[in-house]
Design a protein around this motif. Structure first.
Motif, PDB file in Angstrom:
ATOM      1  N   GLN A   1       0.752  -0.881  -0.730  1.00 43.47           N
ATOM      2  CA  GLN A   1       0.297  -0.314   0.198  1.00 43.47           C
ATOM      3  C   GLN A   1       0.680   0.809  -0.183  1.00 43.47           C
ATOM      4  O   GLN A   1       0.614   2.535  -0.475  1.00 43.47           O
ATOM      5  N   VAL A   2       2.067   1.408   0.590  1.00 40.35           N
ATOM      6  CA  VAL A   2       3.109   2.568   0.763  1.00 40.35           C
ATOM      7  C   VAL A   2       3.077   2.694  -0.761  1.00 40.35           C
ATOM      8  O   VAL A   2       3.049   3.267  -1.426  1.00 40.35           O
ATOM      9  N   GLU A   3       4.033   1.260  -1.425  1.00 45.10           N
ATOM     10  CA  GLU A   3       4.184   1.730  -3.274  1.00 45.10           C
ATOM     11  C   GLU A   3       3.354   1.524  -3.691  1.00 45.10           C
ATOM     12  O   GLU A   3       3.489   3.085  -4.887  1.00 45.10           O
ATOM     13  N   SER A   4       1.978   1.652  -3.909  1.00 42.11           N
ATOM     14  CA  SER A   4       0.894   2.021  -4.953  1.00 42.11           C
ATOM     15  C   SER A   4       0.220   3.401  -4.346  1.00 42.11           C
ATOM     16  O   SER A   4      -0.319   3.976  -5.423  1.00 42.11           O
ATOM     17  N   ASP A   5       0.382   3.525  -3.083  1.00 42.17           N
ATOM     18  CA  ASP A   5      -0.767   4.917  -2.952  1.00 42.17           C
ATOM     19  C   ASP A   5      -0.295   6.271  -2.516  1.00 42.17           C
ATOM     20  O   ASP A   5      -0.978   7.482  -1.987  1.00 42.17           O
ATOM     21  N   LEU A   6       1.519   6.020  -1.583  1.00 46.23           N
ATOM     22  CA  LEU A   6       1.908   6.611  -1.388  1.00 46.23           C
ATOM     23  C   LEU A   6       3.539   7.291  -1.781  1.00 46.23           C
ATOM     24  O   LEU A   6       3.980   8.090  -1.384  1.00 46.23           O
ATOM     25  N   ALA A   7       3.928   6.588  -2.347  1.00 49.25           N
ATOM     26  CA  ALA A   7       5.584   6.397  -3.177  1.00 49.25           C
ATOM     27  C   ALA A   7       4.757   7.542  -3.831  1.00 49.25           C
ATOM     28  O   ALA A   7       3.951   8.428  -4.833  1.00 49.25           O
ATOM     29  N   GLY A   8       5.969   8.758  -3.636  1.00 51.95           N
ATOM     30  CA  GLY A   8       5.934   9.951  -4.530  1.00 51.95           C
ATOM     31  C   GLY A   8       5.396  11.232  -3.942  1.00 51.95           C
ATOM     32  O   GLY A   8       4.990  11.878  -4.365  1.00 51.95           O
ATOM     33  N   ALA A   9       4.702  10.805  -2.489  1.00 51.91           N
ATOM     34  CA  ALA A   9       4.325  11.643  -2.381  1.00 51.91           C
ATOM     35  C   ALA A   9       5.226  13.174  -1.478  1.00 51.91           C
ATOM     36  O   ALA A   9       6.608  12.549  -1.365  1.00 51.91           O
ATOM     37  N   PRO A  10       4.669  13.968  -0.819  1.00 48.01           N
ATOM     38  CA  PRO A  10       5.493  15.100  -0.527  1.00 48.01           C
ATOM     39  C   PRO A  10       6.334  15.133   0.810  1.00 48.01           C
ATOM     40  O   PRO A  10       5.910  15.803   1.984  1.00 48.01           O
ATOM     41  N   VAL A  11       7.095  13.819   0.761  1.00 48.89           N
ATOM     42  CA  VAL A  11       7.268  13.382   2.357  1.00 48.89           C
ATOM     43  C   VAL A  11       8.610  13.107   2.332  1.00 48.89           C
ATOM     44  O   VAL A  11       8.703  12.366   1.309  1.00 48.89           O
ATOM     45  N   TRP A  12       9.367  12.366   3.805  1.00 49.44           N
ATOM     46  CA  TRP A  12      10.375  11.957   3.879  1.00 49.44           C
ATOM     47  C   TRP A  12      10.550  10.504   3.988  1.00 49.44           C
ATOM     48  O   TRP A  12       9.619  10.677   5.081  1.00 49.44           O
ATOM     49  N   LEU A  13      11.109   9.226   3.512  1.00 49.78           N
ATOM     50  CA  LEU A  13      10.801   8.008   4.694  1.00 49.78           C
ATOM     51  C   LEU A  13      12.085   7.684   5.007  1.00 49.78           C
ATOM     52  O   LEU A  13      13.257   7.591   3.762  1.00 49.78           O
ATOM     53  N   ASP A  14      12.679   7.216   5.939  1.00 54.11           N
ATOM     54  CA  ASP A  14      13.552   7.089   6.603  1.00 54.11           C
ATOM     55  C   ASP A  14      13.552   5.109   6.696  1.00 54.11           C
ATOM     56  O   ASP A  14      12.019   4.892   6.636  1.00 54.11           O
ATOM     57  N   THR A  15      14.658   4.606   6.540  1.00 51.57           N
ATOM     58  CA  THR A  15      14.813   3.727   6.244  1.00 51.57           C
ATOM     59  C   THR A  15      14.586   2.697   7.299  1.00 51.57           C
ATOM     60  O   THR A  15      15.451   0.740   7.236  1.00 51.57           O
ATOM     61  N   ALA A  16      14.717   2.611   8.900  1.00 53.79           N
ATOM     62  CA  ALA A  16      14.377   2.253  10.306  1.00 53.79           C
ATOM     63  C   ALA A  16      14.242   1.177  10.058  1.00 53.79           C
ATOM     64  O   ALA A  16      12.786   0.594   9.936  1.00 53.79           O
ATOM     65  N   PHE A  17      14.842  -0.237  10.854  1.00 54.17           N
ATOM     66  CA  PHE A  17      14.146  -1.492  10.263  1.00 54.17           C
ATOM     67  C   PHE A  17      13.268  -2.274   9.815  1.00 54.17           C
ATOM     68  O   PHE A  17      12.449  -2.904   9.580  1.00 54.17           O
ATOM     69  N   THR A  18      13.498  -1.619   7.843  1.00 48.18           N
ATOM     70  CA  THR A  18      12.858  -1.712   7.189  1.00 48.18           C
ATOM     71  C   THR A  18      13.750  -3.295   6.562  1.00 48.18           C
ATOM     72  O   THR A  18      12.973  -3.566   5.537  1.00 48.18           O
ATOM     73  N   TYR A  19      15.058  -3.472   6.825  1.00 44.50           N
ATOM     74  CA  TYR A  19      15.248  -4.648   5.470  1.00 44.50           C
ATOM     75  C   TYR A  19      16.420  -5.391   6.454  1.00 44.50           C
ATOM     76  O   TYR A  19      16.952  -4.745   7.549  1.00 44.50           O
ATOM     77  N   GLY A  20      17.392  -6.553   5.862  1.00 42.91           N
ATOM     78  CA  GLY A  20      17.341  -7.355   6.778  1.00 42.91           C
ATOM     79  C   GLY A  20      17.148  -8.344   7.703  1.00 42.91           C
ATOM     80  O   GLY A  20      15.867  -7.700   7.666  1.00 42.91           O
ATOM     81  N   GLN A  21      17.927  -8.929   9.080  1.00 43.98           N
ATOM     82  CA  GLN A  21      17.482 -10.169   9.279  1.00 43.98           C
ATOM     83  C   GLN A  21      16.935  -8.792  10.185  1.00 43.98           C
ATOM     84  O   GLN A  21      17.551  -8.062  11.154  1.00 43.98           O
ATOM     85  N   MET A  22      15.844  -9.553  11.135  1.00 46.99           N
ATOM     86  CA  MET A  22      15.920  -9.144  12.533  1.00 46.99           C
ATOM     87  C   MET A  22      16.304 -10.373  13.498  1.00 46.99           C
ATOM     88  O   MET A  22      15.594 -11.486  13.597  1.00 46.99           O
ATOM     89  N   ASP A  23      17.518 -10.072  14.567  1.00 51.29           N
ATOM     90  CA  ASP A  23      18.283 -10.557  15.343  1.00 51.29           C
ATOM     91  C   ASP A  23      16.945 -11.165  17.042  1.00 51.29           C
ATOM     92  O   ASP A  23      16.657 -10.121  17.737  1.00 51.29           O
ATOM     93  N   PRO A  24      17.360 -12.847  17.052  1.00 47.91           N
ATOM     94  CA  PRO A  24      16.243 -12.657  17.816  1.00 47.91           C
ATOM     95  C   PRO A  24      16.271 -12.963  19.249  1.00 47.91           C
ATOM     96  O   PRO A  24      17.979 -12.638  19.500  1.00 47.91           O
ATOM     97  N   TYR A  25      15.973 -11.938  20.837  1.00 45.74           N
ATOM     98  CA  TYR A  25      15.871 -11.846  21.401  1.00 45.74           C
ATOM     99  C   TYR A  25      16.616 -12.618  22.737  1.00 45.74           C
ATOM    100  O   TYR A  25      15.764 -14.274  22.758  1.00 45.74           O
ATOM    101  N   PRO A  26      17.920 -12.378  23.413  1.00 46.98           N
ATOM    102  CA  PRO A  26      18.307 -13.875  23.765  1.00 46.98           C
ATOM    103  C   PRO A  26      17.588 -15.200  24.481  1.00 46.98           C
ATOM    104  O   PRO A  26      16.673 -14.445  25.396  1.00 46.98           O
ATOM    105  N   GLY A  27      17.343 -16.097  23.946  1.00 43.85           N
ATOM    106  CA  GLY A  27      16.419 -16.860  25.027  1.00 43.85           C
ATOM    107  C   GLY A  27      15.020 -17.270  24.938  1.00 43.85           C
ATOM    108  O   GLY A  27      14.132 -17.819  24.774  1.00 43.85           O
ATOM    109  N   MET A  28      14.620 -16.372  23.239  1.00 46.86           N
ATOM    110  CA  MET A  28      13.054 -16.505  22.612  1.00 46.86           C
ATOM    111  C   MET A  28      13.767 -16.634  21.253  1.00 46.86           C
ATOM    112  O   MET A  28      14.653 -16.539  21.027  1.00 46.86           O
ATOM    113  N   GLU A  29      12.161 -16.962  21.064  1.00 51.07           N
ATOM    114  CA  GLU A  29      12.466 -17.368  19.470  1.00 51.07           C
ATOM    115  C   GLU A  29      12.308 -15.983  19.021  1.00 51.07           C
ATOM    116  O   GLU A  29      12.192 -15.241  18.678  1.00 51.07           O
TER     117      GLU A  29
END
Length: 287
Positions: free
Chosen positions: A186-214
């Motif tokens: 939906q971001v790509e279809s409806d929001l991309a190109g709008a007059p805003v900035w997008l930050d890359t935080a936590f959007t690509y790459g692995q998510m390392d699990p919390y120790p001892g948790m799934e």
């Protein structure tokens, strides 16, 4: 020059407890100890010129205390590369006065977190904050999309963002997490190109699990490299800002992942720092 537009730090006496609580709730491992010192060590080690700590004010009674800390303790650290944003809460009663105080002190912007504040981004109370901040030339960075530690309702959906743009048209609005975490199509279809900035935080790459948790049940929700690259270019790489969500991602690893995603050298330079330097008005500045 690399600028991390989206980081988090916590006071030393509560940092360990806070990041352990948040990390366990989201099933993700922190990569610093959550303190200012930990962030500075990471920056020096990984060649990050500036980091922008982003607060999340969960109680309107905390607004002034937090902003006092920003003004009195963090702003003096600009020479070390720390560019703190102030905080605001939709239920805080003195919005205009507090925003003007931040502006006068030299704070570049404020952070909103609709999910933590349990208020829709396009609620009239937030619209007022966005209007007042825009009028003062302040940047507003807001969480956008789902929050992995809060299941269910999306307080900052693409629909909410589009309503904000229609009603207020803020001049310096930054949407964290590429405009809507988990709502990529939906971001790509409806929001991309709008007059805003997008930050890359936590959007690509692995998510390392919390120790001892799934691993997080959302571990596969991040963007694949090809999808990230396509969204960047559809929105326009001149309006993409590098952000890690540190301590929830390792700053050095995040830089390397971005460099490997397929952006040209010029696009990398823009995303990693040039765009943020322009938005933050850092021309000629050096930490």
């Amino acid at each position: 020059m690399i600028i991390d537009m989206h980081t988090h730090i916590f006071p030393g006496h509560i940092a360990e407890k806070t990041i352990n609580k948040l990390g366990a709730a989201a099933h993700i491992r922190p990569h610093t100890d959550g303190t200012l010192y930990g962030l500075l060590v990471s920056m020096r080690h990984h060649g990050i010129a500036y980091s922008v700590p982003q607060p999340a004010v969960t109680n309107p009674n905390s607004v002034e205390h937090l902003n006092n800390t920003v003004i009195e303790k963090l702003l003096p650290l600009q020479s070390q590369g720390i560019l703190p944003f102030g905080g605001m809460h939709p239920d805080y009663p003195h919005v205009s006065q507090e925003l003007r105080r931040l502006k006068s002190a030299g704070v570049k912007g404020i952070k909103l977190h609709p999910a933590y504040q349990r208020t829709d981004l396009d609620d009239p109370k937030n619209l007022r904050i966005l209007y007042e901040a825009s009028d003062l030339g302040l940047i507003v960075l807001t969480h956008a999309g789902l929050d992995i530690s809060i299941n269910g309702y999306d307080y900052a959906s693409v629909e909410h963002v589009l309503h904000v743009l229609k009603e207020v048209a803020p001049q310096k609005l930054v949407l964290a997490h590429m405009g809507g975490w988990g709502n990529w199509a939906q971001v790509e279809s409806d929001l991309a190109g709008a007059p805003v900035w997008l930050d890359t935080a936590f959007t690509y790459g692995q998510m390392d699990p919390y120790p001892g948790m799934e691993p997080s049940p959302h571990k596969n929700t991040v963007l694949a490299p090809a999808d990230f690259l396509r969204l960047c270019r559809k929105h326009g790489t001149s309006r993409i800002l590098f952000g890690t969500d540190s301590p929830w991602q390792d700053q050095g690893d995040y830089v390397e992942r971005l460099r490997a995603i397929g952006l040209t050298a010029a696009e990398q330079e823009a995303v990693l720092g040039k765009n943020a330097a322009k938005l933050l008005d850092l021309s000629g500045a050096a930490p």
